[in-house]
Design an enzyme around this catalytic site. Sequence first.
Site: not given
Ligand code: HPA
Length: 234
Positions: A20, A24, A43, A87, A90, A179-180, A203-204, A217
């Site tokens: 993303g 990175r 961009r 992809r 994180s 993730e997204m 990552s979390d 990281r």
């Molecule tokens: N939400 C959405 N996308 C993410 C998150 C999250 O908590 N952590 C890393 N990417």
Amino acid sequence: MTIHIGAKPGEIAKTVLMPGDPYRAKWAAETFLDDVKLVNEVRGMLGFTGTWKGHRVTIQGSGMGMPSLSIYANELIRDYGAKTLIRIGSCGAMQDHVGIRDVILAMSASSISTPSLGFFKEVNYAPTADFRLLMKAYRAAEEKGVTTHTGNIYSADVFYAERPDLDEMMERHGVLAVEMEAAELYTVAARHGCRALAVLTVSDHLKTKEALPSEEREQSFGDMVEIALEAAFG
Ligand code: HPA
């Protein structure tokens, strides 16, 4: 050149890794590839082409969220002939047994919506990873001794969610992490007969609120890049 990618014809490899974060992409290209060349900076969404063990590969930032990723995936495939898109990114863990630093291989990606939703009308399409890429990524992760979870993930539209009930519903249905981007990547790749996979680093943690310390990281993300490269070429 396309609207969003400034690379000349032939400057994008058939295999593209997509983090993303454009910085990175720069770090991964400089760390893992040889003969690196900057091929896109439109961009600020940096893209680099180089070689890994003699194989040509591009690492192109996708931006955050499915609408942004969709633009890059479409142009990489339709205008530059990319065939394999992986992809690297994180994610936030949604299950107790998934830990910080673990690697998630997204076999499938649930969502509320994707930019492709309108194409399907009444069909509830199931975005799915390429099996061969998934299998090779799994083997590479095992060989590295990285703790890996393979299964369904959730591609969200918002980072700052206001629906704890949704997280709970996902957790109850075995969704590993949020993730997204992956659901749209899998859908666009499938539409054009291309292969796709998402290799993610936790990552979390949504439940424990734990987060990967910033100094750790790099190593964790490095494992993920190598797993992605092994999946593509190993
Ligand atoms: N939400 C959405 N996308 C993410 C998150 C999250 O908590 N952590 C890393 N990417």
